[in-house]
Design an enzyme around this catalytic site. Structure first.
Site: not given
Ligand code: GRF
Length: 216
Positions: A14-16, A67, A93-94, A109, A111, A138, A145, A147, A176
């Site tokens: 959780g640094s972001n 899912r 998770r996707i 998101n 990435h 990014s 779809e 990323d 980031e």
């Protein structure tokens, strides 16, 4: 005007999330962190959230047969908390269309690669493997779809000759922490506009959609 209710989804350190907590603590911020959701009970990010008095929920993906069922439960929780923006900050998770369609163009998101290069897992390792000399991170809007949604901001760093995956990962993480809070501010501030075929950001004075972190 009321602040945009924002949830951060995490799976780990959780640094972001911490970078977001620090930025959202500004009284002028157009958003408020209303929920931190983790799929892992031991994610350190949960401690960061609790320290900052942000409500937390742990919902393990284990025990769900599909899912889609898991995502439906996440959506239920987020709607219950009246969440308007969702930030994926190391949520491993996707997401299925059930989730993405519940928050259309309202999910961002981070990435750890300069998309569209190196989608999927372990961007820094892919960058080292490919021998690129510039790497980075990014932030994008999430589309079905993986990323591949429209880019909001990218941050670049040098790849040094003696870099390992770990040293590059750390440098990318530092960038980031600069770009994710910026994108979240733009989102909450209503600065992201969608047009046919793309996205534009009504940038506050002094902001840019690309950063080069030269100092590390
Ligand atoms: C970051 O590198 C992020 O880009 C990736 O997972 C990592 C999460 O780090 N998706 P942290 O939990 O925010 O420290």
């Amino acid at each position: 005007m009321s602040k945009r209710r924002t949830a951060v989804l995490i799976s780990g350190n959780g640094s972001n999330l911490q970078a977001l907590i620090d930025d959202f603590s500004d009284a002028e911020h157009p958003g408020t962190l209303s929920l931190v959701l983790s799929n892992r009970a031991h994610a350190f990010g949960l401690t960061r959230a609790t320290r900052a008095n942000i409500p937390t929920v742990v919902t393990s993906h284990k025990g769900y047969t599909s899912r889609e069922d898991y995502d439906a439960e996440l959506v239920r929780i987020l709607k219950e908390h009246q969440i308007e923006w969702v930030v994926l900050a190391g949520f491993m998770r996707i997401l299925t269309p059930i989730f993405i369609e519940a928050f259309p163009n309202r999910i961002i998101n981070i990435h750890p690669a300069l998309l569209p290069s190196f989608r999927g897992l372990n961007g820094p390792a892919q960058a080292i493997e490919a021998g690129v000399k510039i790497a980075g991170a990014s932030v994008h809007l999430v589309s079905p779809e993986m990323d591949a949604g429209p880019l909001l901001i990218q941050g670049a760093v040098h790849v040094r000759a003696d870099d390992t995956v770990d040293s590059l990962k750390k440098r990318i993480l530092a960038v980031e922490h600069l770009i994710l809070p910026k994108a979240a501010r733009w989102a909450c501030g209503g600065r992201i506009a969608l047009h046919e075929g793309g996205v534009s950001v009504n940038l506050p004075p002094g902001d840019t959609q690309s950063i080069f972190l030269n100092s590390l």
